[in-house]
Enzyme design. Structure first.
Site, PDB file in Angstrom:
ATOM      1  N   LYS A  38       0.705  -1.427  -0.289  1.00  8.39           N
ATOM      2  CA  LYS A  38      -0.426   0.133   0.066  1.00  8.39           C
ATOM      3  C   LYS A  38       0.957   1.461  -0.456  1.00  8.39           C
ATOM      4  O   LYS A  38       0.606   2.367  -0.819  1.00  8.39           O
ATOM      5  CB  LYS A  38      -0.881   0.515   1.316  1.00  8.39           C
ATOM      6  CG  LYS A  38      -1.660  -1.067   1.417  1.00  8.39           C
ATOM      7  CD  LYS A  38      -2.816  -0.715   2.534  1.00  8.39           C
ATOM      8  CE  LYS A  38      -1.830  -1.239   4.431  1.00  8.39           C
ATOM      9  NZ  LYS A  38      -0.998  -2.225   4.443  1.00  8.39           N
ATOM     10  N   ARG A  49      -8.811   1.077   9.008  1.00  8.05           N
ATOM     11  CA  ARG A  49      -8.769   0.040   8.959  1.00  8.05           C
ATOM     12  C   ARG A  49      -9.880  -0.809  10.307  1.00  8.05           C
ATOM     13  O   ARG A  49     -10.419  -1.644  10.448  1.00  8.05           O
ATOM     14  CB  ARG A  49      -7.540  -0.399   9.458  1.00  8.05           C
ATOM     15  CG  ARG A  49      -6.423  -0.906   9.467  1.00  8.05           C
ATOM     16  CD  ARG A  49      -5.337  -0.509  11.062  1.00  8.05           C
ATOM     17  NE  ARG A  49      -3.976  -1.078   9.905  1.00  8.05           N
ATOM     18  CZ  ARG A  49      -3.162  -1.078  10.129  1.00  8.05           C
ATOM     19  NH1 ARG A  49      -2.947   0.881   9.025  1.00  8.05           N
ATOM     20  NH2 ARG A  49      -1.908  -1.285   9.154  1.00  8.05           N
ATOM     21  N   ARG A  53      11.985  -5.155   4.988  1.00 10.92           N
ATOM     22  CA  ARG A  53      11.314  -4.528   4.821  1.00 10.92           C
ATOM     23  C   ARG A  53      12.721  -3.125   5.582  1.00 10.92           C
ATOM     24  O   ARG A  53      12.434  -3.485   6.475  1.00 10.92           O
ATOM     25  CB  ARG A  53      10.095  -3.928   5.346  1.00 10.92           C
ATOM     26  CG  ARG A  53       9.622  -1.999   4.943  1.00 10.92           C
ATOM     27  CD  ARG A  53       8.056  -2.125   4.584  1.00 10.92           C
ATOM     28  NE  ARG A  53       7.603  -2.453   6.197  1.00 10.92           N
ATOM     29  CZ  ARG A  53       6.369  -2.141   6.444  1.00 10.92           C
ATOM     30  NH1 ARG A  53       5.489  -1.967   5.464  1.00 10.92           N
ATOM     31  NH2 ARG A  53       5.604  -1.927   7.538  1.00 10.92           N
ATOM     32  N   ARG A  84      12.009  -1.432  10.866  1.00 11.11           N
ATOM     33  CA  ARG A  84      10.243  -1.294  11.981  1.00 11.11           C
ATOM     34  C   ARG A  84      10.424  -2.179  13.197  1.00 11.11           C
ATOM     35  O   ARG A  84      10.543  -3.041  12.759  1.00 11.11           O
ATOM     36  CB  ARG A  84       8.976  -0.455  11.980  1.00 11.11           C
ATOM     37  CG  ARG A  84       9.371   0.570  11.223  1.00 11.11           C
ATOM     38  CD  ARG A  84       7.356   0.492  10.155  1.00 11.11           C
ATOM     39  NE  ARG A  84       6.270   0.148  10.601  1.00 11.11           N
ATOM     40  CZ  ARG A  84       5.175  -0.309   9.893  1.00 11.11           C
ATOM     41  NH1 ARG A  84       4.941   0.547   8.927  1.00 11.11           N
ATOM     42  NH2 ARG A  84       4.275  -0.691  10.005  1.00 11.11           N
ATOM     43  N   ARG A  92      -0.423  -8.484  13.640  1.00 13.19           N
ATOM     44  CA  ARG A  92      -0.518  -7.801  12.306  1.00 13.19           C
ATOM     45  C   ARG A  92      -1.351  -8.078  11.291  1.00 13.19           C
ATOM     46  O   ARG A  92      -2.454  -7.508  11.473  1.00 13.19           O
ATOM     47  CB  ARG A  92       0.524  -6.768  12.119  1.00 13.19           C
ATOM     48  CG  ARG A  92       1.220  -5.734  12.994  1.00 13.19           C
ATOM     49  CD  ARG A  92       2.470  -4.894  13.005  1.00 13.19           C
ATOM     50  NE  ARG A  92       2.722  -4.383  11.570  1.00 13.19           N
ATOM     51  CZ  ARG A  92       3.713  -4.268  10.541  1.00 13.19           C
ATOM     52  NH1 ARG A  92       4.297  -5.308  11.261  1.00 13.19           N
ATOM     53  NH2 ARG A  92       3.398  -4.156   9.343  1.00 13.19           N
TER      54      ARG A  92
HETATM   55  P1  ADP Z   1       1.468  -2.551   7.911  1.00 18.18           P
HETATM   56  O1  ADP Z   1      -0.295  -1.736   7.093  1.00 18.18           O
HETATM   57  O2  ADP Z   1       1.995  -2.449   7.752  1.00 18.18           O
HETATM   58  O3  ADP Z   1       0.855  -2.785   9.432  1.00 18.18           O
HETATM   59  P2  ADP Z   1       1.287   0.316   9.223  1.00 18.18           P
HETATM   60  O4  ADP Z   1       2.036   1.914   9.372  1.00 18.18           O
HETATM   61  O5  ADP Z   1      -0.053   1.071   8.316  1.00 18.18           O
HETATM   62  O6  ADP Z   1       1.951  -0.626   9.240  1.00 18.18           O
HETATM   63  O7  ADP Z   1       0.616   0.670  10.907  1.00 18.18           O
HETATM   64  C1  ADP Z   1       1.358   0.631  11.766  1.00 18.18           C
HETATM   65  C2  ADP Z   1       0.445   0.477  13.607  1.00 18.18           C
HETATM   66  O8  ADP Z   1       0.264   1.855  13.762  1.00 18.18           O
HETATM   67  C3  ADP Z   1      -0.181  -0.963  13.412  1.00 18.18           C
HETATM   68  O9  ADP Z   1      -0.202  -2.033  13.778  1.00 18.18           O
HETATM   69  C4  ADP Z   1      -2.367  -0.002  14.529  1.00 18.18           C
HETATM   70  O10 ADP Z   1      -1.239  -0.826  15.624  1.00 18.18           O
HETATM   71  C5  ADP Z   1      -1.316   1.489  14.126  1.00 18.18           C
HETATM   72  N1  ADP Z   1      -2.172   1.573  13.404  1.00 18.18           N
HETATM   73  C6  ADP Z   1      -2.371   2.382  11.918  1.00 18.18           C
HETATM   74  N2  ADP Z   1      -3.294   2.984  11.639  1.00 18.18           N
HETATM   75  C7  ADP Z   1      -4.116   2.665  12.456  1.00 18.18           C
HETATM   76  C8  ADP Z   1      -5.741   2.194  11.861  1.00 18.18           C
HETATM   77  N3  ADP Z   1      -6.460   3.208  10.994  1.00 18.18           N
HETATM   78  N4  ADP Z   1      -6.243   2.300  12.791  1.00 18.18           N
HETATM   79  C9  ADP Z   1      -5.790   1.718  13.839  1.00 18.18           C
HETATM   80  N5  ADP Z   1      -4.365   1.309  14.484  1.00 18.18           N
HETATM   81  C10 ADP Z   1      -3.464   2.041  13.668  1.00 18.18           C
END
Ligand code: ADP
Ligand code: ZN
Length: 226
Positions: free
Chosen positions: A22, A95, A133, A166, A177
């Site tokens: 994404k 999400r 990554r 990360r 996740r």
């Molecule tokens: P990825 O999609 O690779 O898991 P992100 O950088 O989008 O990573 O998100 C990292 C973390 O941030 C998630 O595991 C969650 O804890 C939090 N997070 C990000 N976006 C949201 C969201 N829309 N709702 C809830 N938690 C979020």
């Protein structure tokens, strides 16, 4: 189907499991097609780094691979949209069903359109991708040790920033996740399918192929925003 897209805004949600690409697809096309790019994960990590109250509340959820509470994330993301106009790519938000509904009511208020790019891949593929990554600390550009290495090891091609892994890309946290994605986020696909706003593409294809398909979907149908 004419010139309304440039005048009124459009939000393109990049949806899919962690590691599906994404962020990579969205950042590349944002630069090329002149869309704004907002990533909920980047905003949260910036808050953690700066030690804000939001960052302190979000941290434990992020470290364990769980979701940050809806209200905190939603307020943060919608606030970041307020000052923007034109075309916006959203990565990592919404999400959950609650977040999706909040976003839709916000968009209705602004008279904006919603489009969803849904990227899919199987868990084993994603696991392999995530644990290799690496990311630029300065500009957020995403690399992969094997598939998409930077020209100079440890250094960002775009801005020269330092690359890092990360904390939540450790195998145990990645597994959590993925589980959270299947339980809490994947059901949203049905919600978007019913609205007829979603394009589903495989995230397992070579990057250029995915970029071309998304580009065609964005330009072909509606034209790029100003
Ligand atoms: P990825 O999609 O690779 O898991 P992100 O950088 O989008 O990573 O998100 C990292 C973390 O941030 C998630 O595991 C969650 O804890 C939090 N997070 C990000 N976006 C949201 C969201 N829309 N709702 C809830 N938690 C979020
Ligand atoms: Zn960089």
């Amino acid at each position: 189907m004419k010139s309304d897209s440039a005048a009124s805004g459009v939000v393109v949600v990049f949806f899919g499991p962690p590691g599906v690409g994404k962020g990579t697809v969205a950042t590349r096309l944002a630069e090329e097609l002149k869309y704004h790019f907002i990533s909920s994960g980047d905003l949260l990590r910036a808050n953690v780094k700066e030690g804000t109250e939001l960052g302190r509340e979000a941290r434990s959820h992020m470290d364990s691979g769980g979701l940050v509470p809806d209200q905190l994330v939603t307020r943060m993301v919608l606030k970041s949209l307020d000052s923007l106009s034109g075309g916006i790519f959203l990565d990592g938000f919404p999400r959950t069903q609650v977040q999706a509904e909040e976003l839709e009511s916000y968009l209705r208020g602004r008279g904006w359109r919603l489009q969803v790019i849904d990227l899919t891949a199987d868990d084993r593929f994603l696991m392999k991708r995530l644990v290799e990554r690496i990311i630029c600390r300065s500009c957020g550009a995403i690399y992969h040790r094997t598939n998409l290495p930077p020209r100079v090891e440890g250094t960002c091609d775009h801005c020269g920033g330092a690359l890092y892994q990360r904390d939540d890309d450790r195998p145990d946290v990645v597994a959590r996740r993925l589980e959270v994605y299947h339980q809490q986020s994947a059901p949203l696909r049905e919600h978007y399918r019913r609205q007829g706003v979603m394009l589903t593409l495989s995230g397992e294809k070579p990057l250029e192929e995915t970029l071309a398909a998304v580009r065609a979907a964005l330009i072909g149908r509606n034209g790029a925003p100003e």
